[in-house]
Enzyme design. Sequence first.
Site, mmCIF file in Angstrom:
data_model
loop_
_atom_site.group_PDB
_atom_site.id
_atom_site.type_symbol
_atom_site.label_atom_id
_atom_site.label_comp_id
_atom_site.label_asym_id
_atom_site.label_seq_id
_atom_site.Cartn_x
_atom_site.Cartn_y
_atom_site.Cartn_z
ATOM 1 N N PRO A 125 0.714 -1.219 -0.105
ATOM 2 C CA PRO A 125 0.103 0.061 0.061
ATOM 3 C C PRO A 125 0.831 1.182 -0.047
ATOM 4 C CG PRO A 125 0.025 -1.061 2.099
ATOM 5 C CD PRO A 125 0.821 -1.942 1.144
ATOM 6 N N HIS A 126 0.467 2.140 -0.673
ATOM 7 C CA HIS A 126 1.370 3.341 -0.744
ATOM 8 C C HIS A 126 0.412 4.580 -1.148
ATOM 9 C CE1 HIS A 126 1.096 1.728 -4.839
ATOM 10 N NE2 HIS A 126 0.773 2.988 -5.301
ATOM 11 N N ILE A 127 1.135 5.904 -0.950
ATOM 12 C CA ILE A 127 0.537 7.182 -1.313
ATOM 13 C C ILE A 127 1.406 8.115 -1.240
ATOM 14 C CG2 ILE A 127 -0.032 7.962 1.106
ATOM 15 C CD1 ILE A 127 -2.711 7.725 -1.593
#
Lengths: 707, 110
Positions: free
Chosen positions: A618-620
């Site tokens: 998960p990344h942002i």
Amino acid sequence: MEQGLNILLLIGIGIFFGIGGGKIFQKLKIPQVVGYIIIGVIVGDSMLGLFSKDIITLLTPINSFALGIIGFMIGGELKIDLFKKYGKEFFIILLWEGMATFILVTWVITWYTGKLYIGVLFGALASATAPAATVDVLWEYKTKGMLTTTILAIVALDDGLALILYGFASAFAKTLMTGHKFDFVHGVLMPIKEISLAVALGIIIGYVIYLLLLRITDREQILVLAIGAILVNTGLAALFRLDLILSNMALGIFLSNRAPHLSKAIFEEVKGITPPIYVLFFVLVGARLQLNLIPKMGVLGLLYILFRIIGKLGGSYVGAVHAKSAEAVRKYLGVTLFSQAGVAIGLAIAIYQTFSTLGPEGERVGNLVINVIAGTTFFVQMIGPPCVKYGVSKAGEIGKDVSAEDVFALHTVKDIMDRGVKLIHTNQKLKEVISTIRNSMHSHFPLVNNNMEFLGVISFNNVKDIMFEKELENLVSAEDIIPDTVYTTTPQESLKSAMDKFIFETIDFLPVLESEESNKFIGILHKKKVMALSQHKVIDQITSNIAESSGSGGTGIKELLQKENIIVDLKVADKREAINKMIALAGEDISDKEEIAEAILERESQISTAIGEGIAIPHIRSKKAKKTFLAFARSKTGLEFEAIDGQPVNLIFMIVVPDTKRDEMLKVMGKLSRLLKDKKVRDSLLSADNAEDIMSVIDKAGAEAKS
Amino acid sequence: MHNGLNILLLIGLGVFFGIGGGKIFQKLKIPQVVGYIIVGLLLGDYVGGLFSHDIIETLTPLNSFALGMIGFIIGGELKTDLFKKYGFDLTHTHLNPSLLSICFGIDAYI
């Protein structure tokens, strides 16, 4: 008139011999700059005397123009983002290498001469580095990487530091010699003012050019505009007695940052015309060196060279360690900073002019400075460029700057030409010609005679006038049609020069002839194929560059992942809880954790970041993050993450990157996926007992990837 | 030193104003060369005086160089086959306007 033409002849001879010298040195694997300079020495005042002192003085404008262009091009490579990211690092290194050299040389010269005022003058001169010869080596070997970037930034900033140190040293030495009070205005304020004015000048010119650039689209006019800008900038800098390299760097920096896309054409166009100017510039540098002054530098000169080298090496090493720079910078920056030329000579002349007015002792000091700098310059110009090459080659940065142009230069036409193509023969009837044109996807066809000699290109245009004359169909043969002349190529021609020909052509292929002398047609070169090749190869090369650089120094996974950010045994009910738990690990670097967690979940709902093999990333990218945050969590039982393979995930890596660091996300993800591709790494991550073990698995994998 | 560097500034200004003049004439659908030459006249010895006679003399080599290049480029376009076929036809030449601007600009004062 006579004199004028002689100058052209001399310039021409200088360029010719310069290229020859460069080629010889290139074969010896020594940077070509050294060859240019040596040729300069040979044709110059001290040997053949072809370039007399008068001629060299007459050519000063060319010299300034070349320095202006070099400053401009360096500026073009310095992006603001770079300074945002590494500004502090560059500054620490600059202060260390500059000050260490200044202090060491001041100390040793004072010790040798017994006079502090001589010491500080030499100390200040020693801090200067020649941007031209240094950067030329980087360009010749097409280097790219952290060391290259640091060198560019340091030689650019060095110029300013040397001016400040010179201003201080000159005022200080005057005080010591004459016993007058220290002149604060001349010693401190003036240099700072001069630097600020030089930068301001560059920015003002840059702004004017930027406004004009918005109205100009024609490539040729862009070149005229750019050259005009550099000329005016350099001329004004000289008029106000400002540092012309600095002001042109400011011009380059301003343009490349204010209009990154528009200015790209400017830098490309200017780069295209620079080679002969550089050759001439370095030949003139050599011609100006006076061999008879070399022995005059004496022990003092040797001490100056030796301690300057120690200062540069030691200072950059300590500075780079202090700034936590990449390994390549730590080890090899110092060795690339030996060159010294124009700036040091210019300052030495300024010292001579100031001090020779201060009585006999002043005159002695002035002469000493000129003689020593003239002698040492020859020496450092000879060893400087090879040392730059040594540094960048050890750091593995040679040949990393690939563009489509370079790919073209490596290949020849025969690599991708097509042999079996549809042709029109001179003995074909008009009817056949028309049907060939009509029934084909292509619009242009090569016309050949019975001996397969190429005559030109035929298209619909050439036959439209007679096309509907039924009676002519059997009467007229292709021989009667006047074909269009087009550029042709040969199998041996490099794709680079073949590509240049497409620029002038509207058709999308070049006929390939057997050789320059023979007209025998053997195939065609399609523009589309050339373009496809370049994209392919450039991507390959860039991918392998990234692969090589990952794992080595800088922000590798190892450096990003803190032990505190690892959850060895994640026990949660669902994805949402897992994300919340992981984001909670982030310290003050992330201001609004809830918002970021929501944003990550929002993205997850669009497309799951579980990439199979039990892994999720998960990344942002977020404005709320100050620094890149990487967390790792391991779930022994497995967690439902809507993976593409439907399996639960065990290994979760979370990445949060500040909004400003656009490229960071892909870099980290690339490194992670490379790491996790290895089944052994995945298994060891699963079986590790605690956070320390997990860290050492990643550490080891990184080290292996590097070796 | 002083004089020499002023030359850079003068050349730069000449090029700049030249482009400006060329642009204006382009809008009026008159070849840009006319604009270059008129700007040259305005800056030259008889009107603006920015380019004094001495300066123009100093720039003679640049002028010769530009003319030489133009000759070279024209020569490069003329293949012997072309002569055989068409005789003289100069519509195929692509001349570099930047050279022209310098060349014609300077020519104007001389």
